[in-house]
Design an enzyme around this catalytic site. Structure first.
Site, PDB file in Angstrom:
ATOM      1  N   GLY A  44      57.657  38.985  15.424  1.00  0.00           N
ATOM      2  CA  GLY A  44      56.999  40.110  16.101  1.00  0.00           C
ATOM      3  C   GLY A  44      55.879  39.737  17.064  1.00  0.00           C
ATOM      4  N   ASN A 117      46.400  37.909  12.903  1.00  0.00           N
ATOM      5  CA  ASN A 117      47.497  38.822  13.252  1.00  0.00           C
ATOM      6  C   ASN A 117      48.316  39.304  12.055  1.00  0.00           C
ATOM      7  OD1 ASN A 117      49.810  39.874  15.100  1.00  0.00           O
ATOM      8  ND2 ASN A 117      50.799  38.346  13.789  1.00  0.00           N
ATOM      9  N   TYR A 181      47.197  51.854   5.269  1.00  0.00           N
ATOM     10  CA  TYR A 181      47.200  51.102   6.540  1.00  0.00           C
ATOM     11  C   TYR A 181      46.038  51.584   7.424  1.00  0.00           C
ATOM     12  CZ  TYR A 181      49.327  48.910  10.715  1.00  0.00           C
ATOM     13  OH  TYR A 181      49.571  48.150  11.825  1.00  0.00           O
ATOM     14  N   LYS A 185      43.065  49.116   8.769  1.00  0.00           N
ATOM     15  CA  LYS A 185      42.896  48.839  10.194  1.00  0.00           C
ATOM     16  C   LYS A 185      41.575  49.413  10.736  1.00  0.00           C
ATOM     17  CE  LYS A 185      46.653  46.442  10.854  1.00  0.00           C
ATOM     18  NZ  LYS A 185      46.568  45.024  11.254  1.00  0.00           N
ATOM     19  N   ILE A 216      54.956  49.292  18.672  1.00  0.00           N
ATOM     20  CA  ILE A 216      55.689  48.155  19.213  1.00  0.00           C
ATOM     21  C   ILE A 216      56.865  47.920  18.265  1.00  0.00           C
ATOM     22  CG2 ILE A 216      55.511  45.741  19.977  1.00  0.00           C
ATOM     23  CD1 ILE A 216      53.345  47.481  21.285  1.00  0.00           C
TER      24      ILE A 216
HETATM   25  P1  NAP Z   1      55.887  41.628  11.722  1.00  0.00           P
HETATM   26  O1  NAP Z   1      56.947  41.398  12.723  1.00  0.00           O
HETATM   27  O2  NAP Z   1      56.253  42.089  10.352  1.00  0.00           O
HETATM   28  O3  NAP Z   1      54.998  40.318  11.637  1.00  0.00           O
HETATM   29  C1  NAP Z   1      54.009  40.174  10.677  1.00  0.00           C
HETATM   30  C2  NAP Z   1      54.067  38.774  10.168  1.00  0.00           C
HETATM   31  O4  NAP Z   1      53.023  38.615   9.194  1.00  0.00           O
HETATM   32  C3  NAP Z   1      55.400  38.452   9.478  1.00  0.00           C
HETATM   33  O5  NAP Z   1      55.910  37.231   9.961  1.00  0.00           O
HETATM   34  C4  NAP Z   1      55.003  38.361   8.018  1.00  0.00           C
HETATM   35  O6  NAP Z   1      55.740  37.403   7.301  1.00  0.00           O
HETATM   36  C5  NAP Z   1      53.558  37.893   8.133  1.00  0.00           C
HETATM   37  N1  NAP Z   1      52.834  38.103   6.892  1.00  0.00           N
HETATM   38  C6  NAP Z   1      52.909  39.158   6.045  1.00  0.00           C
HETATM   39  N2  NAP Z   1      52.104  38.956   4.992  1.00  0.00           N
HETATM   40  C7  NAP Z   1      51.530  37.737   5.184  1.00  0.00           C
HETATM   41  C8  NAP Z   1      50.621  36.962   4.441  1.00  0.00           C
HETATM   42  N3  NAP Z   1      50.127  37.382   3.259  1.00  0.00           N
HETATM   43  N4  NAP Z   1      50.246  35.758   4.926  1.00  0.00           N
HETATM   44  C9  NAP Z   1      50.737  35.306   6.097  1.00  0.00           C
HETATM   45  N5  NAP Z   1      51.601  35.995   6.844  1.00  0.00           N
HETATM   46  C10 NAP Z   1      51.995  37.202   6.391  1.00  0.00           C
HETATM   47  O7  NAP Z   1      54.819  42.710  12.260  1.00  0.00           O
HETATM   48  P2  NAP Z   1      54.193  42.960  13.701  1.00  0.00           P
HETATM   49  O8  NAP Z   1      54.572  44.330  14.102  1.00  0.00           O
HETATM   50  O9  NAP Z   1      54.428  41.834  14.605  1.00  0.00           O
HETATM   51  O10 NAP Z   1      52.647  43.044  13.290  1.00  0.00           O
HETATM   52  C11 NAP Z   1      51.691  42.059  13.631  1.00  0.00           C
HETATM   53  C12 NAP Z   1      50.319  42.684  13.559  1.00  0.00           C
HETATM   54  O11 NAP Z   1      50.236  43.748  14.513  1.00  0.00           O
HETATM   55  C13 NAP Z   1      49.996  43.315  12.196  1.00  0.00           C
HETATM   56  O12 NAP Z   1      48.634  43.095  11.858  1.00  0.00           O
HETATM   57  C14 NAP Z   1      50.234  44.789  12.436  1.00  0.00           C
HETATM   58  O13 NAP Z   1      49.527  45.608  11.541  1.00  0.00           O
HETATM   59  C15 NAP Z   1      49.761  44.916  13.869  1.00  0.00           C
HETATM   60  N6  NAP Z   1      50.276  46.094  14.557  1.00  0.00           N
HETATM   61  C16 NAP Z   1      51.613  46.255  14.779  1.00  0.00           C
HETATM   62  C17 NAP Z   1      52.050  47.392  15.445  1.00  0.00           C
HETATM   63  C18 NAP Z   1      53.501  47.628  15.731  1.00  0.00           C
HETATM   64  O14 NAP Z   1      53.834  48.723  16.209  1.00  0.00           O
HETATM   65  N7  NAP Z   1      54.388  46.698  15.503  1.00  0.00           N
HETATM   66  C19 NAP Z   1      51.124  48.355  15.882  1.00  0.00           C
HETATM   67  C20 NAP Z   1      49.789  48.141  15.630  1.00  0.00           C
HETATM   68  C21 NAP Z   1      49.359  47.024  14.979  1.00  0.00           C
HETATM   69  P3  NAP Z   1      57.036  37.849   6.461  1.00  0.00           P
HETATM   70  O15 NAP Z   1      57.936  38.528   7.438  1.00  0.00           O
HETATM   71  O16 NAP Z   1      57.539  36.571   5.922  1.00  0.00           O
HETATM   72  O17 NAP Z   1      56.518  38.792   5.422  1.00  0.00           O
END
Ligand code: NAP
Length: 284
Positions: A44, A117, A181, A185, A216
């Site tokens: 992601g 992140n 969440y 945040k 996203i």
């Molecule tokens: P994602 O694709 O699920 O990526 C998150 C990554 O964090 C995954 O690779 C996951 O690994 C890893 N992770 C989870 N728990 C962990 C831990 N304890 N230690 C180390 N790594 C860990 O999500 P994303 O959407 O890219 O999100 C990235 C950040 O952006 C997050 O903080 C999220 O809250 C924020 N965000 C996302 C959005 C959105 O719409 N996507 C919007 C606002 C904010 P595993 O897959 O192996 O569990």
């Protein structure tokens, strides 16, 4: 390719230095010789940040809970001519933070950029959330940001650096289905300001800022949608998309570009700031 490429307008592209030379002008990379650690970079948004930073010359430490995904991302960056190291790191583990930061300092002598992140989303309203899920969310999304920021300040305080905490639009506005969440945040948002002030007060040349992505489409969002009761996911997507003034969800690269700005000297007068990248979602 490894050599020089002459373009029609007389410009010269040079690899591996990745310098763009035109006449006597030279444009350097934004993160040249910088060392960056990105957590949760195996998928992601974190993956996009790692790739973007590497394109701009950084040596990126790609860490994730899943070592295979961290290795995949680092391997692909190296195959594209960038510099990367992969490691498994559970961001909720205090000892693992010490180990990871210690390894970077021992081998590179410095850390210039940390992107906190890694994050999770377990959808549930205030009435439905369990205490166990609540605590897990705060540990991954909140406590990790505290431990990472504290650890990075300890190794950056002489030479300086940039700490980027990935919050969310849901650290600014509420959503009924994401109580835990929202809480985590919102905490990251205001904690970032506290850490920024603590650094300026001590005279450390460290900037601490938060980034607030809108919707996203990443595995996190797909997983959260899959966890919603039948019918609610579709209703959620329709409602959210129609509320985005720019009309669609964003891409991980949109967030990576914002992080690049905060990581490099282009943002040198920014600390404690909130960079919202949401297609206008929080305007109304
Ligand atoms: P994602 O694709 O699920 O990526 C998150 C990554 O964090 C995954 O690779 C996951 O690994 C890893 N992770 C989870 N728990 C962990 C831990 N304890 N230690 C180390 N790594 C860990 O999500 P994303 O959407 O890219 O999100 C990235 C950040 O952006 C997050 O903080 C999220 O809250 C924020 N965000 C996302 C959005 C959105 O719409 N996507 C919007 C606002 C904010 P595993 O897959 O192996 O569990």
């Amino acid at each position: 390719w490894n050599g020089l490429l002459a373009l029609n307008d007389g410009s010269l592209l040079v690899n591996p230095e990745l310098l763009y030379i035109k006449g006597v002008q030279t444009m350097s990379l934004k993160l040249e010789n910088k060392i960056a650690l990105i957590t949760g970079a195996g998928s992601g948004i974190g993956e996009a940040i790692a790739r973007r930073f590497a394109q701009e010359g950084a040596l990126v430490y790609v860490t994730d809970l899943d070592s295979a995904s961290a290795s995949r991302v680092a391997g692909e960056i190296i195959a594209e001519g960038g510099r990367a190291e992969a490691a498994r790191q559970d961001v909720t583990d205090e000892k693992a933070w010490g180990t990871q930061l210690g390894e970077i300092i021992a081998s590179q002598g410095a850390l210039d950029v940390l992107v906190n992140n890694a994050g999770i989303a377990i959808p549930a309203s205030v009435e439905d959330a369990t205490l166990e899920d609540w605590r897990t969310t705060q540990a991954v999304n909140g406590e990790s940001v505290f431990m990472g920021t504290r650890g990075a300040i300890a190794v950056m305080r002489e030479r300086g650096g940039s700490i980027i905490n990935i919050s969310s639009i849901e650290g600014i506005v509420g959503e009924a289905m994401t109580a835990a969440y929202n809480y985590s945040k919102g905490g990251v948002r205001i904690f970032t300001k506290s850490a920024a002030l603590a650094c300026t007060r001590k005279g450390y040349p460290i900037r601490v800022n938060s980034v607030h992505p809108g919707f996203i489409l990443t595995p996190l969002v797909q997983g959260a949608l899959a966890g919603m009761p039948e019918g609610e996911a579709e209703e959620f997507v329709t409602r959210v998309t129609s509320a985005i003034p720019m009309g669609s969800m964003g891409e991980p690269l949109d967030i990576a570009n914002g992080c690049l700005f905060l990581a490099c000297d282009d943002s040198r007068y920014m600390t404690g700031s909130e960079l919202v990248i949401d297609g206008g979602y929080t305007c109304h």
